[in-house]
Scaffold this motif. Structure first.
Motif, PDB file in Angstrom:
ATOM      1  N   ILE A  91      -9.669   0.061  -5.549  1.00  0.00           N
ATOM      2  CA  ILE A  91      -8.705   1.045  -6.093  1.00  0.00           C
ATOM      3  C   ILE A  91      -7.790   1.537  -4.965  1.00  0.00           C
ATOM      4  O   ILE A  91      -6.571   1.625  -5.133  1.00  0.00           O
ATOM      5  CB  ILE A  91      -9.458   2.218  -6.783  1.00  0.00           C
ATOM      6  N   LEU A  92      -8.374   1.810  -3.804  1.00  0.00           N
ATOM      7  CA  LEU A  92      -7.549   2.293  -2.673  1.00  0.00           C
ATOM      8  C   LEU A  92      -6.560   1.223  -2.222  1.00  0.00           C
ATOM      9  O   LEU A  92      -5.435   1.532  -1.811  1.00  0.00           O
ATOM     10  CB  LEU A  92      -8.444   2.694  -1.493  1.00  0.00           C
ATOM     11  N   SER A  93      -6.984  -0.038  -2.298  1.00  0.00           N
ATOM     12  CA  SER A  93      -6.093  -1.103  -1.812  1.00  0.00           C
ATOM     13  C   SER A  93      -4.815  -1.169  -2.649  1.00  0.00           C
ATOM     14  O   SER A  93      -3.783  -1.621  -2.166  1.00  0.00           O
ATOM     15  CB  SER A  93      -6.814  -2.452  -1.782  1.00  0.00           C
ATOM     16  N   THR A  94      -4.890  -0.678  -3.893  1.00  0.00           N
ATOM     17  CA  THR A  94      -3.693  -0.739  -4.742  1.00  0.00           C
ATOM     18  C   THR A  94      -2.657   0.328  -4.363  1.00  0.00           C
ATOM     19  O   THR A  94      -1.520   0.267  -4.836  1.00  0.00           O
ATOM     20  CB  THR A  94      -4.058  -0.586  -6.242  1.00  0.00           C
ATOM     21  N   VAL A  95      -3.054   1.292  -3.531  1.00  0.00           N
ATOM     22  CA  VAL A  95      -2.067   2.292  -3.076  1.00  0.00           C
ATOM     23  C   VAL A  95      -1.804   2.162  -1.567  1.00  0.00           C
ATOM     24  O   VAL A  95      -1.073   2.969  -0.989  1.00  0.00           O
ATOM     25  CB  VAL A  95      -2.512   3.753  -3.397  1.00  0.00           C
ATOM     26  N   THR A  96      -2.440   1.184  -0.932  1.00  0.00           N
ATOM     27  CA  THR A  96      -2.304   1.051   0.531  1.00  0.00           C
ATOM     28  C   THR A  96      -1.077   0.205   0.879  1.00  0.00           C
ATOM     29  O   THR A  96      -1.017  -0.968   0.495  1.00  0.00           O
ATOM     30  CB  THR A  96      -3.562   0.375   1.133  1.00  0.00           C
ATOM     31  N   PRO A  97      -0.104   0.787   1.597  1.00  0.00           N
ATOM     32  CA  PRO A  97       1.061  -0.023   1.968  1.00  0.00           C
ATOM     33  C   PRO A  97       0.657  -1.136   2.944  1.00  0.00           C
ATOM     34  O   PRO A  97      -0.146  -0.903   3.848  1.00  0.00           O
ATOM     35  CB  PRO A  97       1.969   0.992   2.673  1.00  0.00           C
ATOM     36  N   MET A  98       1.204  -2.330   2.750  1.00  0.00           N
ATOM     37  CA  MET A  98       0.894  -3.454   3.644  1.00  0.00           C
ATOM     38  C   MET A  98       1.189  -3.105   5.103  1.00  0.00           C
ATOM     39  O   MET A  98       0.452  -3.463   6.009  1.00  0.00           O
ATOM     40  CB  MET A  98       1.720  -4.689   3.257  1.00  0.00           C
ATOM     41  N   GLY A  99       2.309  -2.386   5.303  1.00  0.00           N
ATOM     42  CA  GLY A  99       2.729  -2.052   6.675  1.00  0.00           C
ATOM     43  C   GLY A  99       1.650  -1.276   7.422  1.00  0.00           C
ATOM     44  O   GLY A  99       1.468  -1.443   8.631  1.00  0.00           O
ATOM     45  N   LEU A 100       0.930  -0.422   6.683  1.00  0.00           N
ATOM     46  CA  LEU A 100      -0.126   0.396   7.310  1.00  0.00           C
ATOM     47  C   LEU A 100      -1.204  -0.516   7.912  1.00  0.00           C
ATOM     48  O   LEU A 100      -1.668  -0.304   9.034  1.00  0.00           O
ATOM     49  CB  LEU A 100      -0.737   1.302   6.233  1.00  0.00           C
ATOM     50  N   LEU A 101      -1.573  -1.549   7.169  1.00  0.00           N
ATOM     51  CA  LEU A 101      -2.610  -2.475   7.661  1.00  0.00           C
ATOM     52  C   LEU A 101      -2.053  -3.389   8.754  1.00  0.00           C
ATOM     53  O   LEU A 101      -2.747  -3.729   9.711  1.00  0.00           O
ATOM     54  CB  LEU A 101      -3.163  -3.319   6.506  1.00  0.00           C
ATOM     55  N   GLN A 102      -0.777  -3.768   8.604  1.00  0.00           N
ATOM     56  CA  GLN A 102      -0.183  -4.670   9.608  1.00  0.00           C
ATOM     57  C   GLN A 102      -0.090  -3.996  10.976  1.00  0.00           C
ATOM     58  O   GLN A 102      -0.077  -4.661  11.997  1.00  0.00           O
ATOM     59  CB  GLN A 102       1.210  -5.129   9.147  1.00  0.00           C
ATOM     60  N   ASP A 155      -4.398   8.569   5.800  1.00  0.00           N
ATOM     61  CA  ASP A 155      -3.105   8.196   5.204  1.00  0.00           C
ATOM     62  C   ASP A 155      -3.284   7.654   3.789  1.00  0.00           C
ATOM     63  O   ASP A 155      -2.498   7.959   2.889  1.00  0.00           O
ATOM     64  CB  ASP A 155      -2.398   7.130   6.068  1.00  0.00           C
ATOM     65  N   ILE A 156      -4.337   6.853   3.603  1.00  0.00           N
ATOM     66  CA  ILE A 156      -4.581   6.299   2.261  1.00  0.00           C
ATOM     67  C   ILE A 156      -4.941   7.435   1.287  1.00  0.00           C
ATOM     68  O   ILE A 156      -4.468   7.467   0.147  1.00  0.00           O
ATOM     69  CB  ILE A 156      -5.699   5.225   2.301  1.00  0.00           C
TER      70      ILE A 156
END
Ligand code: AQP
Length: 320
Positions: A91-102, A155-156
């Motif tokens: 569920i969290l991954s659906t609101v996590t911006p890709m840039g944050l992980l990159q 942030d998430i």
């Protein structure tokens, strides 16, 4: 106050894990409701031997209990005994911006060191966010290498709360400056996977050999020695009293003592520091079943707490 922290069973635990996370976490068990877990889902990103994963998971439990984790105060459990955390992670991954992980440096570091660039390794910070947020954690004691991941969890949670309302509590990292990064035998961060660690369960002979093998410069015995960046001093400061550390620094600066003498003193201090740990670990090893019982009880308590938050989240997003 809810306190949460975890350790990956990706190898035997070392002095960096102990001083950076385990000791602060164990001290904090007096100050609130502590949840400490063996991060076995996370370890799958680097360990693909089922036998090793089982052995290392048990080692983490033994090391935490032998180091003073009190199952009467803190909840100790295996991450995979609370499968709800993987649902929250999705569920969290659906609101996590890709840039944050990159932007996460740990992924790049691990790939640079040869780990397979899997989706699990890339998405690791989302699972870690779920680990933290699913227990409504206030405080997360970690070494400095994990600071960015706790910030990502915050942030998430902020992003989730903006979209769905205030369902998630915002956590804070607790990092002790004096032990934020414990150096390994090569001067880099001590790490399970760098081959530069002194393990908590290290037998006396190899513990001594590792300490006596610390690389030093070629300053002659009689000459003053630099205290700047000395690995011997950095490790001694983990266990020496302030007076003992000042005395060793003064002796370095005065000259007249060889590095071998300091290493002997360092070994004595480190080995002595873990005397209680060794006694408790031997007791635990002699009563098989005890560790499993602690983990089973921990799983029950952790699962009950996780279900409360997951229920709130499912409702907030419209899954029920
Ligand atoms: N050298 C260190 N100094 C201070 N803290 C450290 N920690 C790890 N190494 C040091 C802290 O220990 C906790 C558990 O770490 P982990 O097992 O979850 O993962 P890690 O940080 O990736 O530890 P390693 O040993 O470096 O494992 P590998 O080699 O598998 O990646 C964390 O709070 C960490 O900050």
């Amino acid at each position: 106050m809810r306190i949460l922290s975890g350790i990956q069973p990706s190898g035997r635990l070392h002095l960096g894990n102990y001083f950076g996370m385990m000791r602060p976490a164990i001290e904090l068990q007096e100050k609130g409701e502590a949840f400490y877990f063996i991060a076995d889902y996370h370890a799958l990103t680097s360990i693909q031997s089922p036998a090793d994963l089982r052995v290392f998971s048990r080692e983490v439990a033994l090391d935490l209990l032998a180091s003073g984790l009190d199952p009467g105060r803190a909840v100790l459990f295996r991450q995979s005994d609370v499968p709800e955390v993987t649902e929250l992670s999705w569920i969290l991954s659906t609101v996590t911006p890709m840039g944050l992980l990159q932007r996460c440096h740990s992924y790049k570091d691990k790939v640079a060191r040869g780990l397979a660039a899997s989706h699990g390794l890339f998405a690791y910070p989302v699972l870690m966010a779920a680990d933290i947020l699913i227990y409504d954690s206030d405080l997360v004691p970690v070494g400095r290498d994990q600071k960015q991941h706790v910030e990502v969890a915050r942030d998430i949670a902020i992003k989730f709360n903006e979209i769905y309302g205030q369902a998630l509590k915002l956590p804070e990292a607790e990092i002790r400056d004096s032990v934020a990064v414990v150096p390994g035998l090569d001067g880099q961060k001590m790490s399970k996977s760098y081959g530069n660690g002194i393990f908590l369960s290290e037998p006396e002979g190899s513990f001594r050999k590792k300490v006596m093998g610390i690389k030093t410069d070629s300053t002659p015995v009689e000459a003053p020695k630099s205290i700047e960046g000395s690995l011997i001093l950095q490790l001694y400061r983990l266990v020496g009293t302030p007076a003992e550390c000042r005395a060793m620094e003064a002796s370095f600066q005065a000259g007249g003592t060889g590095y071998g003498e300091y290493k002997k003193e360092l070994f004595r201090a480190l080995w002595g520091h873990f005397a209680n740990y060794r006694r408790r670990r031997a007791e635990l090893e002699a009563s098989p079943g005890r560790v499993e019982a602690v983990l089973e009880e921990g799983a029950m308590k952790a699962r009950a707490a996780a279900r409360v938050v997951l229920g709130r989240v499912r409702k907030a997003v419209g899954l029920c």
